[in-house]
Design an enzyme around this catalytic site. Sequence first.
Site, PDB file in Angstrom:
ATOM      1  N   VAL A  63      10.593   9.712   2.986  1.00  7.28           N
ATOM      2  CA  VAL A  63      11.103  10.180   1.696  1.00  7.28           C
ATOM      3  C   VAL A  63      10.668  11.598   1.348  1.00  7.28           C
ATOM      4  O   VAL A  63      11.154  12.178   0.388  1.00  7.28           O
ATOM      5  CB  VAL A  63      10.719   9.221   0.549  1.00  7.28           C
ATOM      6  CG1 VAL A  63      11.346   7.854   0.752  1.00  7.28           C
ATOM      7  CG2 VAL A  63       9.201   9.134   0.381  1.00  7.28           C
ATOM      8  N   TYR A 153      -3.436  10.836  -6.769  1.00  8.24           N
ATOM      9  CA  TYR A 153      -2.559   9.711  -7.087  1.00  8.24           C
ATOM     10  C   TYR A 153      -2.222   9.669  -8.589  1.00  8.24           C
ATOM     11  O   TYR A 153      -1.058   9.485  -8.962  1.00  8.24           O
ATOM     12  CB  TYR A 153      -3.241   8.420  -6.658  1.00  8.24           C
ATOM     13  CG  TYR A 153      -2.376   7.181  -6.741  1.00  8.24           C
ATOM     14  CD1 TYR A 153      -1.345   6.971  -5.841  1.00  8.24           C
ATOM     15  CD2 TYR A 153      -2.623   6.210  -7.705  1.00  8.24           C
ATOM     16  CE1 TYR A 153      -0.558   5.823  -5.900  1.00  8.24           C
ATOM     17  CE2 TYR A 153      -1.845   5.057  -7.771  1.00  8.24           C
ATOM     18  CZ  TYR A 153      -0.811   4.873  -6.864  1.00  8.24           C
ATOM     19  OH  TYR A 153      -0.043   3.735  -6.935  1.00  8.24           O
ATOM     20  N   LYS A 157       1.504  10.015 -10.170  1.00 11.06           N
ATOM     21  CA  LYS A 157       2.094   8.963 -10.995  1.00 11.06           C
ATOM     22  C   LYS A 157       2.364   9.444 -12.425  1.00 11.06           C
ATOM     23  O   LYS A 157       3.294   8.957 -13.081  1.00 11.06           O
ATOM     24  CB  LYS A 157       1.174   7.733 -10.993  1.00 11.06           C
ATOM     25  CG  LYS A 157       1.096   7.051  -9.625  1.00 11.06           C
ATOM     26  CD  LYS A 157       2.471   6.655  -9.091  1.00 11.06           C
ATOM     27  CE  LYS A 157       2.398   5.864  -7.815  1.00 11.06           C
ATOM     28  NZ  LYS A 157       3.736   5.440  -7.326  1.00 11.06           N
ATOM     29  N   ILE A 186      -2.438  -4.957  -8.444  1.00 11.85           N
ATOM     30  CA  ILE A 186      -1.501  -5.935  -7.904  1.00 11.85           C
ATOM     31  C   ILE A 186      -2.020  -6.455  -6.566  1.00 11.85           C
ATOM     32  O   ILE A 186      -2.490  -5.694  -5.723  1.00 11.85           O
ATOM     33  CB  ILE A 186      -0.095  -5.318  -7.716  1.00 11.85           C
ATOM     34  CG1 ILE A 186       0.410  -4.724  -9.040  1.00 11.85           C
ATOM     35  CG2 ILE A 186       0.877  -6.364  -7.180  1.00 11.85           C
ATOM     36  CD1 ILE A 186       0.572  -5.718 -10.171  1.00 11.85           C
TER      37      ILE A 186
END
Length: 247
Positions: A63, A153, A157, A186
């Site tokens: 990507v 990170y 985000k 998660i």
Amino acid sequence: MRFQGKVAIVTGAGKGIGKAIIQKFAQEGALVTVADIHNQLCEETAFEINRAGGRAIASVVDVTKAEDTEKLIEKTVQAYGRVDILINNAGIVRDMKITDMHEDDWDQVLDVCLKGAFLCAKYAAPYMIEQQYGKIVNISSRAYLGNPGQANYSSAKAGIIGLTRSLAKELGKHNINVNAIAPGLIETDALKSHAKYEKIKELQKRDTPIPRVGLPEDVANAVLFFASDESSYISGDILHVSGGRFG
């Protein structure tokens, strides 16, 4: 089924949260493109979906490369005739203190998490504009609020939130909704393989109003809501899937 005949692309769909998302789309009738940088994971997930009675194609994609993301969108349109839903889920972490962080650690995380979402949206948007319909859901993180050891990170985000709100304002007139999901901790395979997994899980239970670790399915359920017509008047918003924990 909520997504009968709709076409959905999910990046980073070979495992973890992305796999849970794309499996739910397929179960709800969507025609899906499994996009991932890892060929084996990509093919295996697509095979599982097709074996279960869904319809999926696999597309190996980096990507961070414009030519790859453009081909991803084109391959989907060639296979299914359109693209209705784009889930920008691909991401990586390179956690370390800022004093130890190299420029490459910064660049890789920003490129995959933020640039990747930009590129996929850039090439999907023209098709959505032409058909005057589209749903883009960007996977951010509770880390956008800032985490020690995650300057790269957290910045990426947080950038996802800005990208989401900008695109929501830009594309809304074309009946395209753009929203973001901000998951907390998660329980992915990566987390379960962490050397301090049990300690992390106990701390999560202690510090979270809903005292458990989140599941990939929790994120997938939120994504499907934003991708559905049930949320047709919601755009530029952030849905936290964090058990009530924000700080």
